[in-house]
Design a protein around this motif. Structure first.
Motif, PDB file in Angstrom:
ATOM      1  N   PRO A 297     -86.994  -1.719  16.900  1.00 18.58           N
ATOM      2  CA  PRO A 297     -86.261  -2.903  17.373  1.00 18.58           C
ATOM      3  C   PRO A 297     -85.774  -2.686  18.805  1.00 18.58           C
ATOM      4  N   ASP A 298     -85.592  -3.773  19.532  1.00 19.30           N
ATOM      5  CA  ASP A 298     -85.232  -3.680  20.952  1.00 19.30           C
ATOM      6  C   ASP A 298     -83.985  -2.841  21.234  1.00 19.30           C
ATOM      7  N   PRO A 299     -82.857  -3.043  20.521  1.00 17.54           N
ATOM      8  CA  PRO A 299     -81.683  -2.219  20.839  1.00 17.54           C
ATOM      9  C   PRO A 299     -81.923  -0.734  20.593  1.00 17.54           C
ATOM     10  N   VAL A 300     -82.662  -0.424  19.551  1.00 21.84           N
ATOM     11  CA  VAL A 300     -82.940   0.986  19.237  1.00 21.84           C
ATOM     12  C   VAL A 300     -83.865   1.580  20.289  1.00 21.84           C
ATOM     13  N   ARG A 301     -84.866   0.803  20.694  1.00 22.23           N
ATOM     14  CA  ARG A 301     -85.781   1.292  21.717  1.00 22.23           C
ATOM     15  C   ARG A 301     -85.053   1.506  23.043  1.00 22.23           C
ATOM     16  N   THR A 302     -84.145   0.592  23.392  1.00 18.28           N
ATOM     17  CA  THR A 302     -83.366   0.741  24.632  1.00 18.28           C
ATOM     18  C   THR A 302     -82.526   2.008  24.581  1.00 18.28           C
ATOM     19  N   ALA A 303     -81.872   2.251  23.443  1.00 17.81           N
ATOM     20  CA  ALA A 303     -81.062   3.466  23.300  1.00 17.81           C
ATOM     21  C   ALA A 303     -81.936   4.718  23.361  1.00 17.81           C
ATOM     22  N   ALA A 304     -83.132   4.641  22.801  1.00 22.85           N
ATOM     23  CA  ALA A 304     -84.034   5.798  22.822  1.00 22.85           C
ATOM     24  C   ALA A 304     -84.507   6.096  24.243  1.00 22.85           C
ATOM     25  N   VAL A 305     -84.831   5.048  24.987  1.00 18.98           N
ATOM     26  CA  VAL A 305     -85.267   5.256  26.383  1.00 18.98           C
ATOM     27  C   VAL A 305     -84.120   5.854  27.189  1.00 18.98           C
ATOM     28  N   ARG A 306     -82.914   5.342  26.972  1.00 19.33           N
ATOM     29  CA  ARG A 306     -81.745   5.878  27.671  1.00 19.33           C
ATOM     30  C   ARG A 306     -81.543   7.348  27.316  1.00 19.33           C
ATOM     31  N   ALA A 307     -81.710   7.702  26.049  1.00 19.05           N
ATOM     32  CA  ALA A 307     -81.535   9.090  25.623  1.00 19.05           C
ATOM     33  C   ALA A 307     -82.584  10.000  26.253  1.00 19.05           C
ATOM     34  N   VAL A 308     -83.820   9.515  26.345  1.00 21.78           N
ATOM     35  CA  VAL A 308     -84.874  10.325  26.971  1.00 21.78           C
ATOM     36  C   VAL A 308     -84.576  10.541  28.445  1.00 21.78           C
ATOM     37  N   LEU A 309     -84.122   9.498  29.136  1.00 23.82           N
ATOM     38  CA  LEU A 309     -83.790   9.648  30.557  1.00 23.82           C
ATOM     39  C   LEU A 309     -82.633  10.625  30.764  1.00 23.82           C
ATOM     40  N   VAL A 310     -81.588  10.509  29.946  1.00 25.54           N
ATOM     41  CA  VAL A 310     -80.446  11.416  30.078  1.00 25.54           C
ATOM     42  C   VAL A 310     -80.876  12.846  29.766  1.00 25.54           C
ATOM     43  N   ALA A 311     -81.705  13.027  28.743  1.00 25.59           N
ATOM     44  CA  ALA A 311     -82.165  14.380  28.402  1.00 25.59           C
ATOM     45  C   ALA A 311     -83.034  14.964  29.505  1.00 25.59           C
ATOM     46  N   SER A 312     -83.876  14.135  30.124  1.00 27.33           N
ATOM     47  CA  SER A 312     -84.722  14.670  31.205  1.00 27.33           C
ATOM     48  C   SER A 312     -83.884  15.030  32.423  1.00 27.33           C
ATOM     49  N   VAL A 313     -82.883  14.236  32.748  1.00 24.53           N
ATOM     50  CA  VAL A 313     -81.991  14.591  33.866  1.00 24.53           C
ATOM     51  C   VAL A 313     -81.259  15.881  33.554  1.00 24.53           C
ATOM     52  N   THR A 314     -80.859  16.047  32.308  1.00 26.76           N
ATOM     53  CA  THR A 314     -80.181  17.280  31.900  1.00 26.76           C
ATOM     54  C   THR A 314     -81.091  18.489  32.067  1.00 26.76           C
ATOM     55  N   LEU A 315     -82.359  18.337  31.675  1.00 21.89           N
ATOM     56  CA  LEU A 315     -83.294  19.457  31.848  1.00 21.89           C
ATOM     57  C   LEU A 315     -83.521  19.782  33.324  1.00 21.89           C
ATOM     58  N   VAL A 316     -83.603  18.754  34.161  1.00 23.77           N
ATOM     59  CA  VAL A 316     -83.776  18.997  35.599  1.00 23.77           C
ATOM     60  C   VAL A 316     -82.547  19.714  36.157  1.00 23.77           C
ATOM     61  N   GLU A 317     -81.357  19.261  35.759  1.00 21.26           N
ATOM     62  CA  GLU A 317     -80.134  19.922  36.229  1.00 21.26           C
ATOM     63  C   GLU A 317     -80.076  21.377  35.765  1.00 21.26           C
ATOM     64  N   ALA A 318     -80.485  21.626  34.523  1.00 24.27           N
ATOM     65  CA  ALA A 318     -80.479  23.001  34.027  1.00 24.27           C
ATOM     66  C   ALA A 318     -81.453  23.870  34.805  1.00 24.27           C
ATOM     67  N   MET A 319     -82.625  23.305  35.134  1.00 25.14           N
ATOM     68  CA  MET A 319     -83.609  24.071  35.908  1.00 25.14           C
ATOM     69  C   MET A 319     -83.086  24.351  37.321  1.00 25.14           C
ATOM     70  N   VAL A 320     -82.465  23.362  37.934  1.00 16.34           N
ATOM     71  CA  VAL A 320     -81.902  23.568  39.278  1.00 16.34           C
ATOM     72  C   VAL A 320     -80.786  24.601  39.217  1.00 16.34           C
ATOM     73  N   ALA A 321     -79.963  24.543  38.149  1.00 19.92           N
ATOM     74  CA  ALA A 321     -78.889  25.527  38.008  1.00 19.92           C
ATOM     75  C   ALA A 321     -79.462  26.935  37.858  1.00 19.92           C
ATOM     76  N   LEU A 322     -80.537  27.079  37.097  1.00 22.10           N
ATOM     77  CA  LEU A 322     -81.163  28.379  36.912  1.00 22.10           C
ATOM     78  C   LEU A 322     -81.733  28.904  38.238  1.00 22.10           C
ATOM     79  N   LEU A 323     -82.457  28.019  38.923  1.00 22.07           N
ATOM     80  CA  LEU A 323     -83.052  28.456  40.194  1.00 22.07           C
ATOM     81  C   LEU A 323     -81.989  28.766  41.240  1.00 22.07           C
ATOM     82  N   ALA A 324     -80.924  27.967  41.265  1.00 25.18           N
ATOM     83  CA  ALA A 324     -79.844  28.233  42.229  1.00 25.18           C
ATOM     84  C   ALA A 324     -79.134  29.537  41.892  1.00 25.18           C
ATOM     85  N   THR A 325     -79.017  29.844  40.621  1.00 25.86           N
ATOM     86  CA  THR A 325     -78.396  31.108  40.229  1.00 25.86           C
ATOM     87  C   THR A 325     -79.279  32.283  40.634  1.00 25.86           C
ATOM     88  N   LEU A 326     -80.595  32.145  40.419  1.00 21.79           N
ATOM     89  CA  LEU A 326     -81.510  33.223  40.807  1.00 21.79           C
ATOM     90  C   LEU A 326     -81.552  33.407  42.316  1.00 21.79           C
TER      91      LEU A 326
END
Length: 166
Positions: free
Chosen positions: A34-63
Motif C-alpha cells: 500500500p502507498d503509505p507503507v511503501r512511502t515509509a519503506a522508501v524513507r527507511a531505505v534512504l535513512v539507512a543508506s545515509v547512515t551507512l555512508v556516515e559510518a563509512m566516512v566516520a571509519l575512513l576519517a578515523t583511519l
C-alpha cells in the motif's frame, strides 16, 4: 536452455523468426505494498543508506586521523537511532494499514465466512424460537378456547404420592 528454444534467437535470414514480443507480462508473485507503507519503506531505505555512508566516512576519517572523525561518529550513532526509528515506522504503518483496511487472506476470509454462516444459523434459530413462542402465546390468548382441563381422577405426572389425591 538452448538458443533456439528462447524464441528470441535470430534465424539465418535475420530477425524473421522472432515470435515473442518485446515485453512479456508475468503474474506478480506478491501484491504491491500500500502507498503509505511503501512511502515509509522508501524513507527507511534512504535513512539507512545515509547512515551507512556516515559510518563509512566516520571509519575512513578515523583511519586517516582526521578532525572530522569524532563528529562523524556522533552523527553515525544518531543516524543509527534514526534508521531504527524509520524501520519501526514501516512496521507500525503496515500494522495500522492492515487494521484499517483489512487484508483479505485465504485463511482469515474462510474463517470470516464460517463465522458469518454460524451467526446466520444462530439468528435463524432465535427467530424460529421467537415465532414458536408467539404461536404459543397467540393460542393461549385466542378467545373461545379454554385452557385444557385436568380430567377427573387424573393425577398429574409429577405430583407427590399422597393419599388425598388417590
Amino acid at each position: 536452455m538452448k538458443r533456439d528454444e528462447r524464441g528470441g534467437a535470430a534465424s539465418v535470414g535475420g530477425l524473421t523468426g522472432v515470435t515473442r514480443g518485446l515485453w512479456v507480462e508475468e503474474p506478480a508473485v506478491r501484491y504491491r505494498l500500500p502507498d503509505p507503507v511503501r512511502t515509509a519503506a522508501v524513507r527507511a531505505v534512504l535513512v539507512a543508506s545515509v547512515t551507512l555512508v556516515e559510518a563509512m566516512v566516520a571509519l575512513l576519517a578515523t583511519l586517516a586521523d582526521s578532525w572530522l572523525a569524532f563528529p562523524m561518529v556522533v552523527a553515525a550513532i544518531a543516524s543509527t537511532v534514526g534508521a531504527t526509528w524509520a524501520v519501526l515506522d514501516v512496521w507500525v504503518t503496515r500494522q495500522v494499514w492492515n487494521q484499517r483496511h483489512g487484508v483479505v487472506s485465504v485463511p482469515s476470509s474462510t474463517a470470516r465466512r464460517l463465522r458469518r454462516e454460524r451467526r446466520a444459523a444462530r439468528r435463524a434459530a432465535r427467530e424460529a424460537q421467537r415465532e414458536e413462542e408467539r404461536a404459543i402465546r397467540g393460542a393461549a390468548r385466542r378467545p373461545g378456547r379454554a385452557a385444557p382441563r385436568a380430567r377427573a381422577g387424573h393425577r398429574p405426572r409429577h405430583a407427590p404420592h399422597s393419599p388425598a389425591l388417590r
